[in-house]
Each structure stands twice: as structure tokens, then as C-alpha cells.
Design a protein around this motif. Structure first.
Motif, PDB file in Angstrom:
ATOM      1  N   VAL A   1       2.506   6.288   2.140  1.00  0.00           N
ATOM      2  CA  VAL A   1       2.089   5.787   3.444  1.00  0.00           C
ATOM      3  C   VAL A   1       0.604   5.466   3.377  1.00  0.00           C
ATOM      4  CG1 VAL A   1       3.825   7.159   4.660  1.00  0.00           C
ATOM      5  CG2 VAL A   1       1.505   8.055   4.414  1.00  0.00           C
ATOM      6  N   THR A   2       0.190   4.507   4.206  1.00  0.00           N
ATOM      7  CA  THR A   2      -1.217   4.146   4.303  1.00  0.00           C
ATOM      8  C   THR A   2      -1.703   4.477   5.706  1.00  0.00           C
ATOM      9  OG1 THR A   2      -0.889   2.317   2.760  1.00  0.00           O
ATOM     10  CG2 THR A   2      -2.906   2.295   4.070  1.00  0.00           C
ATOM     11  N   LEU A   3      -2.835   5.197   5.780  1.00  0.00           N
ATOM     12  CA  LEU A   3      -3.397   5.561   7.077  1.00  0.00           C
ATOM     13  C   LEU A   3      -4.314   4.457   7.592  1.00  0.00           C
ATOM     14  CD1 LEU A   3      -4.208   9.351   6.548  1.00  0.00           C
ATOM     15  CD2 LEU A   3      -2.029   8.216   6.998  1.00  0.00           C
ATOM     16  N   ASP A   4      -4.728   4.609   8.853  1.00  0.00           N
ATOM     17  CA  ASP A   4      -5.550   3.573   9.469  1.00  0.00           C
ATOM     18  C   ASP A   4      -6.922   3.440   8.834  1.00  0.00           C
ATOM     19  OD1 ASP A   4      -6.354   6.030  10.404  1.00  0.00           O
ATOM     20  OD2 ASP A   4      -6.594   5.410  12.481  1.00  0.00           O
ATOM     21  N   ASP A   5      -7.369   4.453   8.096  1.00  0.00           N
ATOM     22  CA  ASP A   5      -8.654   4.363   7.409  1.00  0.00           C
ATOM     23  C   ASP A   5      -8.503   3.952   5.947  1.00  0.00           C
ATOM     24  OD1 ASP A   5      -7.538   6.631   6.324  1.00  0.00           O
ATOM     25  OD2 ASP A   5      -9.271   7.929   6.671  1.00  0.00           O
ATOM     26  N   GLY A   6      -7.283   3.567   5.552  1.00  0.00           N
ATOM     27  CA  GLY A   6      -7.026   3.126   4.188  1.00  0.00           C
ATOM     28  C   GLY A   6      -6.574   4.215   3.234  1.00  0.00           C
ATOM     29  N   THR A   7      -6.572   5.470   3.677  1.00  0.00           N
ATOM     30  CA  THR A   7      -6.132   6.563   2.806  1.00  0.00           C
ATOM     31  C   THR A   7      -4.665   6.376   2.420  1.00  0.00           C
ATOM     32  OG1 THR A   7      -7.672   8.105   3.846  1.00  0.00           O
ATOM     33  CG2 THR A   7      -5.826   9.069   2.634  1.00  0.00           C
ATOM     34  N   GLU A   8      -4.370   6.589   1.124  1.00  0.00           N
ATOM     35  CA  GLU A   8      -3.007   6.500   0.615  1.00  0.00           C
ATOM     36  C   GLU A   8      -2.457   7.914   0.407  1.00  0.00           C
ATOM     37  OE1 GLU A   8      -1.191   3.687  -0.264  1.00  0.00           O
ATOM     38  OE2 GLU A   8      -2.746   2.339   0.487  1.00  0.00           O
ATOM     39  N   LEU A   9      -1.272   8.183   0.981  1.00  0.00           N
ATOM     40  CA  LEU A   9      -0.636   9.486   0.803  1.00  0.00           C
ATOM     41  C   LEU A   9       0.723   9.276   0.139  1.00  0.00           C
ATOM     42  CD1 LEU A   9      -1.262  11.131   4.308  1.00  0.00           C
ATOM     43  CD2 LEU A   9      -2.630  11.396   2.224  1.00  0.00           C
ATOM     44  N   PRO A  10       0.948   9.874  -1.042  1.00  0.00           N
ATOM     45  CA  PRO A  10       2.270   9.759  -1.657  1.00  0.00           C
ATOM     46  C   PRO A  10       3.309  10.531  -0.845  1.00  0.00           C
ATOM     47  CG  PRO A  10       0.900  11.284  -2.894  1.00  0.00           C
ATOM     48  CD  PRO A  10       0.017  10.669  -1.851  1.00  0.00           C
ATOM     49  N   ALA A  11       4.505   9.979  -0.710  1.00  0.00           N
ATOM     50  CA  ALA A  11       5.539  10.654   0.074  1.00  0.00           C
ATOM     51  C   ALA A  11       6.905  10.083  -0.272  1.00  0.00           C
ATOM     52  CB  ALA A  11       5.274  10.501   1.569  1.00  0.00           C
TER      53      ALA A  11
END
Length: 528
Positions: A341-351
Motif C-alpha cells: 500500500v502507498t500512504l498519502d505521504d508516499g510511504t510504501e508498506l508491504p502487505a
């Protein structure tokens, strides 16, 4: 889920001194191999089962008010005289025994056989038939209460969910965590509704004709009704973001949803939960019990601050972090892609798994199409009646007048829905009973259990007694100098006392002379 209590206390068949019983103070003993609650009410001594039929709570640790005992766990109410389950979440009565006072002692004698729940031979006055749309908490509780009250007419329970009714609160708690087996989830055993003359139709209601008193179904059938209860509940919100329809994205509302989430968790190492709601956070705790790595993304700075206040919110956040949950607060999800997933600040979280726990919306479309008044729910009066004759609404969709705040509110709590269903059933039979129960809900996340009574949509101040970080406190939500709601941690009896206090009109703000010192904090903003 609980179970039978370990037998303790005196042998009540052998007798106990009458003088040892204090008015309204229960004594737990044993009789015929069962835990029994003995209570003195004036010149009368009553004996009922000591174990709540909901989750097995210890009634001896509960609160007696008049001739009623309240369970300390989830606030079910039972008659001390008959053992009848008077208020949800318990649906079954507890056993009742005959007592005998002789020679200054009280003896528990034989068990009194409870009257069966059977529609035959009943004579309660009511409509020719009752159709209930929705087999969740409100609908199923209403159907059963109609039979308990002696209604012998036709009852039809309509719902497209083939599994309903079931224990919805458990879907995000023990069942999801793997500590509650599936046989605990159905509210009633197979064949229960058929045996008690309650027709169960697995279909969706597609239309209502209030003037013709008719409900049309998705399978083409039409049902005539004398009275209609709308208990359609709510649906989980799916975020309108790219990737929200991908296979790894789950919602959690139904038993089917929980089963699918469990299956997905078996093949997932990392999960992202959107939303720090009760469903989302309970699911986070349950997924951690399955050794899934969990990251929570939510726009608020403190989880639950708008509902429970900043101190309890901080306590729950710390407990989740101790269990390995990572938070991304003040953030939202911008996009979901396979495996991330990509957050609104550009952070990428594997899921490998994404759970959307951002809330629910009431299912009011059926009522809207029928011309009923809808405003953030189906508008009802104090008797849960809509503006259409013979049509009632209860549960998550009902927007009802709150006697304590003077406002119309809609409450999405399991126990509220059950009690509204029970009240609606009484009114369908001409009871004219106002719905004025104090709202109650509970949450359990790891070893932190919180009970909440009342409803504080907004508050001026929060009054804290005790130490939230030690999981021992009472938190009161105050507006205009009046306590509107109370949350407790580790203080089950105080939660019951607060419920009774709110029933009697509430309490003024402040601890009073001789009270323990209190701390106060301002909410980051008023709750909505």
C-alpha cells in the motif's frame, strides 16, 4: 466465551442462617451440583443460577437493583424471582429454585421448571403477522421477545445472510484470534427458529408498501404484514481509492467476512489495517495472536481520542505497540497494489493482507424508497415507531430521541440493537414502552477490557479517576456540568453503578466532598 463457574460457597441445600443474608446483597453457594445465587428481598428469599447465560459471567459479582441482578461483564439483566433474562445481551434465562425458610435458616429446594418458549396456546394481543427485515441483533431479539411475550401469530425473519443471526461482536475478537470455535458463533442452534414458529427467509427485501402493508423480496415473493420492523443494520465502508477491490483487501462485518479474513491471515505475513476504529483495533489484536505483522494507518493522532478520550486512547496505543503493532497516525492510504500500500505521504508498506476498518454506514435505502423519514438513519419516536403506521425501526439504522441529552442519536452497538429489538417487540404488541435504556458497549484488546455506558457525542471535559496506564480507572465524559458517559477499565462494578446512575438521571460533574482526587483533560476536539 466463559462457562460454568467453579462451585464454591456454602451448601445451600443444607441451609444458611437467614440473618446472614443482607437485603439486596447476593450470596453465592451451591445446590445440586450447580452455582446458585441467593438474595434476600424484604421477607422473600430468591434463588437463581449464578452464571450469566451470555458469556458465563459471575452474577455474584454483579449489582442488585430492586429485584434484578446485572451481570458485571456485559450488563445482561435477570429477574431474581424467576431467572428470566430481562435485558440483552443474555437471551436465555438462568435456572430458578424454590426456597424455604424454616427455623431461622434458608434452604434451597428443588429447581423450578421454566416455561418453554412455545407460541402454541398463547393469547397475547397483536397484529395478524409480523415481518422483520434483518436477522441481526435487533431483528432476532425482537422475534424471540414476541414469542416470550406470548404472541402466537406469524413471524417472518428476512435476511440475505444465510448465517444470520450470529454473535457479531466475537467476529473481531476471540473468533478471529482463533480462541473461540465456530460453534460458539451462532446465537441459536440449528432448528431453533423452526421449532418456535419463526419463519426464516434467506432473501433481501427490495421494497416496502406502507399503505398496502406489503414487503417485496428479491426472490419475487411478497409478504403481507400487520406490523413491520426494519432492522437492516449497517454495511462496512469500502474506501474509494485505487486498488480497494483487489483480492487481498478485506472488510469485516459478517461471519463470511471473518472466515475469509481468517483464511487470508493463514497465508499472510504482513497486514495493513486502514482505520483505528474498534473493529480495526480489535482485529489488529486478533491478527497479532495469529503472528501476523500488523501496521495501522489512521488519520487521527491518538486512536479512539474522539470516543474514549486521549488518555484511554494512548493506553490502547501503547498496549498495541507492546504487542508489536506499528502505527502510521495522521496518515491515510492513497493506493493499494498487489503486495503493498502507498500512504498519502508516499510511504510504501508491504502487505499481503489489507483490512478496511474505517467504519460502517446504515442501510437505509429500503426505508428511503418507502418514503420514510431518513436523516443519518431512520427517524423514530421514543417507541421506535417510524412515521408510517405499524412500521418500526431498531438497531444500527434507528435514529431515536435520547432522553439524557435531549438529542436524536444513532448508536451502533450490539447491546443497544438487541434491547431496541426487544422494546420494539413489546410495542408491536401494544406495550407503549419508551426506549430509554442507557447505551452500553465493551471492547477487549489483549488484556485491556473497557466498558462504556452512556453516550457522549460531545463533551466539555473528561474526568479521570485512577490510573489508566495501570488499567484501573473510571473516565467520565462531562458536558454542561453533567456526566453523559462513563468508561471503566478494571472496574466492572463501577460500570454497573454508572449505568444505574445514568438511568436515574445522571450525575453532576465533580467528585464531591471526600472524593478521591481527580485529574481533568480536554479532548483534542469535541467528539462527533
Amino acid at each position: 466465551m466463559g462457562g460454568a463457574q467453579e462451585l464454591s460457597g456454602p451448601d445451600l441445600e443444607a441451609g444458611v442462617p437467614l440473618a446472614s443474608l443482607r437485603e439486596g446483597v447476593p450470596l453465592v453457594g451451591r445446590a445440586a451440583g450447580e452455582a446458585v445465587l441467593l438474595t434476600r428481598l424484604g421477607n422473600e428469599v430468591c434463588a437463581i443460577g449464578a452464571t450469566c447465560t451470555h458469556y458465563g459471567g459471575p452474577l455474584g459479582e454483579g449489582l442488585v437493583t430492586g429485584d434484578v441482578v446485572r451481570c458485571p461483564w456485559h450488563h445482561a439483566c435477570f429477574s431474581l424471582r424467576s431467572g428470566e433474562a430481562l435485558a440483552a445481551p443474555a437471551l436465555n434465562p438462568v435456572a430458578c429454585w424454590r426456597t424455604e425458610v424454616r427455623g431461622g435458616a434458608v434452604y434451597v429446594k428443588e429447581k423450578i421448571q421454566a416455561e418453554p418458549l412455545d407460541p402454541r396456546g398463547r393469547s397475547a394481543v397483536g397484529p395478524a403477522s409480523v415481518v422483520i427485515v434483518g436477522a441481526g441483533a435487533a431483528g432476532s431479539a425482537a422475534a424471540e421477545r414476541l414469542r416470550v411475550l406470548g404472541y402466537g401469530g406469524r413471524i417472518v425473519l428476512v435476511d440475505p445472510d444465510p448465517d444470520a443471526p450470529y454473535d457479531r461482536p466475537n467476529l473481531s475478537k476471540d473468533y478471529l484470534a482463533g480462541t473461540a470455535p465456530e460453534e460458539w458463533i451462532p446465537l441459536r442452534p440449528e432448528g431453533f427458529y423452526r421449532e418456535h414458529g419463526i419463519e426464516r427467509i434467506v432473501a433481501a427485501a427490495t421494497g416496502i408498501d406502507p399503505r398496502g402493508k406489503r414487503v417485496t423480496l428479491s426472490d419475487g415473493r411478497a409478504l403481507e404484514y400487520g406490523a413491520l420492523l426494519l432492522a437492516t443494520g449497517a454495511s462496512a465502508i469500502r474506501l474509494p481509492i485505487p486498488g480497494a477491490e483487489l483480492p487481498q483487501v478485506r472488510l469485516l462485518r459478517s461471519l463470511a467476512d471473518s472466515r475469509a479474513l481468517i483464511a487470508a491471515a493463514e497465508g499472510a505475513r504482513r497486514a495493513v489495517i486502514a482505520g483505528a476504529s474498534f473493529i480495526g483495533m480489535e482485529a489488529a489484536a486478533s491478527l497479532r495472536a495469529r503472528s501476523v505483522e500488523v501496521e495501522v494507518v489512521a488519520p487521527e493522532e491518538v486512536p479512539f481520542a474522539r470516543t474514549l478520550g486521549p488518555e484511554l486512547g494512548a493506553v490502547l496505543r501503547r498496549r498495541h505497540e507492546e504487542a508489536g503493532v506499528r502505527f502510521h497516525l495522521g496518515r491515510t492510504i492513497r493506493e493499494i497494489r498487489p503486495g503493498a500500500v502507498t500512504l498519502d505521504d508516499g510511504t510504501e508498506l508491504p502487505a499481503e493482507l489489507v483490512l478496511l476498518g474505517v467504519g460502517v454506514k446504515p442501510l437505509v435505502e429500503l426505508a428511503e424508497r418507502a418514503g420514510l423519514e431518513v436523516e443519518n438513519g431512520v427517524v423514530v419516536n421514543e417507541y421506535l415507531e417510524t412515521g408510517a403506521p405499524g412500521v418500526y425501526a431498531a438497531g444500527d439504522i434507528a435514529r431515536f430521541p435520547d432522553p439524557r441529552s435531549g438529542q436524536r442519536i444513532r448508536v451502533e452497538h450490539w447491546v443497544v440493537a438487541q434491547r431496541q429489538g426487544q422494546t420494539a417487540a413489546e410495542n408491536i404488541l401494544g406495550g407503549r414502552r419508551r426506549y430509554d435504556s442507557v447505551p452500553f458497549f465493551w471492547t477487549r484488546q489483549y488484556d485491556v477490557g473497557i466498558d462504556y455506558v452512556g453516550h457522549a457525542g460531545r463533551w466539555d471535559r473528561i474526568e479521570v479517576d485512577g490510573d489508566p496506564s495501570a488499567h484501573d480507572c473510571r473516565v467520565s465524559f462531562v458536558q454542561g456540568g453533567r456526566v453523559l458517559a462513563v468508561a471503566t477499565v478494571g472496574r466492572d462494578r463501577e460500570a454497573l453503578e454508572a449505568e444505574v446512575e445514568l438511568e436515574r438521571g445522571g450525575a453532576r460533574w465533580g467528585g464531591g466532598e471526600g472524593a478521591a482526587p481527580l485529574r481533568y483533560c480536554e479532548p483534542p476536539q469535541a467528539a462527533t
